[in-house]
Scaffold this motif. Structure first.
Motif, short mmCIF file in Angstrom:
data_model
loop_
_atom_site.label_atom_id
_atom_site.label_comp_id
_atom_site.label_asym_id
_atom_site.label_seq_id
_atom_site.Cartn_x
_atom_site.Cartn_y
_atom_site.Cartn_z
N THR A 139 8.92 -8.57 3.70
CA THR A 139 9.67 -7.33 3.52
C THR A 139 9.00 -6.36 2.54
O THR A 139 9.39 -5.19 2.47
CB THR A 139 11.10 -7.61 3.05
OG1 THR A 139 11.06 -8.41 1.86
CG2 THR A 139 11.89 -8.35 4.13
N ASP A 140 8.02 -6.83 1.78
CA ASP A 140 7.26 -5.91 0.92
C ASP A 140 6.12 -5.26 1.68
O ASP A 140 5.36 -4.47 1.12
CB ASP A 140 6.75 -6.61 -0.34
CG ASP A 140 5.75 -7.73 -0.04
OD1 ASP A 140 5.39 -7.93 1.14
OD2 ASP A 140 5.32 -8.41 -1.01
N GLY A 141 5.98 -5.59 2.96
CA GLY A 141 4.94 -5.00 3.80
C GLY A 141 3.69 -5.84 3.93
O GLY A 141 2.83 -5.54 4.76
N GLY A 142 3.56 -6.87 3.10
CA GLY A 142 2.34 -7.66 3.10
C GLY A 142 2.49 -9.01 3.78
O GLY A 142 3.47 -9.29 4.45
N TRP A 143 1.46 -9.83 3.59
CA TRP A 143 1.44 -11.17 4.17
C TRP A 143 0.99 -12.19 3.13
O TRP A 143 0.15 -11.89 2.28
CB TRP A 143 0.47 -11.24 5.35
CG TRP A 143 0.96 -10.62 6.61
CD1 TRP A 143 1.61 -11.25 7.64
CD2 TRP A 143 0.89 -9.24 6.99
NE1 TRP A 143 1.93 -10.36 8.63
CE2 TRP A 143 1.49 -9.12 8.26
CE3 TRP A 143 0.36 -8.11 6.38
CZ2 TRP A 143 1.59 -7.89 8.93
CZ3 TRP A 143 0.45 -6.90 7.02
CH2 TRP A 143 1.06 -6.79 8.29
N GLY A 144 1.55 -13.37 3.22
CA GLY A 144 1.05 -14.51 2.48
C GLY A 144 0.16 -15.34 3.38
O GLY A 144 0.03 -15.06 4.58
#
Length: 416
Positions: A139-144
């Motif tokens: 939801t912050d726009g990134g990926w782990g």
């Protein structure tokens, strides 16, 4: 993207299994213990932790220099994909459907997308992979590294490269109203303020448990390329742009890239290379991170910006690449391409021939971008891969935690 990364992340692994003490010295597997390697795979070491990563980089590098990879090599990569579109580092039995025990991840999936898109004719596979990547967006726009994991700079950046490769606009790929660039901006350190100093402009891999950002050279190289919306293969910037760190106005991706390039320029200024240290070992040159920095600097400010570290790699990287295998050769090919350097004469080393020798003989090698064409090369080199950090990390994790944590190939916690 070290031989690495590209790479489970040593940091991510530590977060999952707790504190794991890596051995100060770890040898590669003995020749008698080597597993039978799948047909079509590049490299000679156990692919458990980096099979898809190194294969993707090898195929992408070959395509970049005009080499048509062997059909068996491409088939091996496509055969690793799960039905949901994702890739794990390695599936020994591809006849068995992926289940919850198969640890798929964003890094291997995004690297495979970039390679298969470049080769062409794999739209169905890449479409499914991109759909899976979008489903794994935070939801912050990134990926782990793995779905649901906290966003990190390296994973977010390699996914940005995959999105760009298939014609998506990363700024429009949103979750919770935020794009990958929003995630990257939150992982960028300011130029001034308490605790910045030598870390000014860098990217962090992830915030620590207290939310503090720490400069990370590998993450910075990835972040520069990601903030520019580029992938593993880049062209040098069309014009020389300043790599000056600035906090003026609202931080935009292009300024964050310039800030990161300024940090890398300072980090490289003394010796033209970056340093890394394995736990319990002494500092040593980080060839992979230096190659990534060359790509980042060229992408942001032009080939001239990367001249110093490029020359250092030409003088010093041959033994490292021979020991580390196909992903290392690919990283050097990417560095050469980003700076307009001939990969067939990289400090006297023919990177293309050496890369081709680590796997099945290519079908053809055609002339591209002024390079001379050549026939398929089948000579096998001494690709021991014994220095691959991911064998060390994988062995350490298995011994210290009793679990197999997936490693795509990038050491995300390396020191500048």
């Amino acid at each position: 993207m070290n031989v690495r990364r590209n790479a489970s992340v040593l940091a991510a692994a530590t977060a999952v299994i707790g504190a794991v003490t890596a051995p100060a010295v770890a040898a590669g597997p003995s020749p008698s213990a080597k597993p039978a390697l799948p047909s079509g795979l590049y490299g000679s070491t156990d692919p458990t932790y980096d099979g898809v990563w190194r294969q993707s980089l090898a195929l992408l590098a070959q395509h970049t220099v005009g080499v048509r990879p062997a059909a068996s090599a491409v088939d091996w990569l496509t055969g690793q994909q799960c039905a949901n579109g994702a890739f794990a580092p390695f599936r020994a039995d591809v006849s068995k459907a992926c289940d919850a025990k198969v640890m798929v991840d964003t890094n291997n999936t995004a690297a495979a997308v970039q390679a298969l898109t470049a080769l062409g004719g794999h739209q169905a596979a890449t479409g499914k992979a991109v759909a899976w990547l979008k489903s794994a967006q935070n939801t912050d726009g990134g990926w782990g590294y793995t779905p649901g994991g906290a966003s990190d700079t390296n994973s977010t950046s390699v996914v940005v490269g995959a999105l760009t490769a298939v014609g998506e606009k990363p700024a429009q790929v949103r979750k919770g109203g935020r794009s990958p660039y929003d995630a990257l901006m939150k992982l960028a350190l300011p130029c001034k303020g308490a605790g910045t100093g030598a870390s000014a402009g860098a990217f962090a891999f992830q915030p620590d448990k207290k939310g503090t950002l720490a400069a990370n050279a590998d993450a910075t190289a990835a972040g520069v390329v990601g903030a520019l919306g580029k992938g593993l293969v880049v062209e040098p910037a069309a014009r020389d742009e300043a790599a000056a760190c600035s906090d003026s106005g609202s931080l935009a991706p292009r300024q964050a890239a310039a800030n990161g390039a300024a940090y890398l320029t300072k980090a490289l200024a003394k010796d033209d290379h970056l340093m890394s240290a394995l736990p319990g070992a002494t500092d040593q040159p980080d060839f992979g991170n230096t190659a990534d920095a060359v790509v980042a600097l060229a992408a942001q400010g032009g080939a001239g910006r990367a001249a110093g570290p490029l020359k250092w790699l030409e003088r010093n990287s041959s033994a490292w690449a021979k020991q580390s295998g196909p992903a290392a050769y690919a990283q050097l090919v990417f560095a050469a391409h980003a700076t307009g350097t001939d990969p067939r004469d990289f400090g006297g080393t023919d990177l293309v021939r050496q890369l081709n020798a680590t796997g099945p003989a290519p079908r053809t090698a055609t002339a591209r971008s002024g390079e001379s064409g050549e026939s398929a090369e089948s000579a096998k080199g001494d690709d021991s891969d014994s220095g691959n950090i991911w064998w060390i990390v994988g062995a350490g994790l298995a011994a210290g935690a009793g679990i197999g944590f997936l490693i795509s190939g990038r050491n995300k916690r390396k020191r500048p």
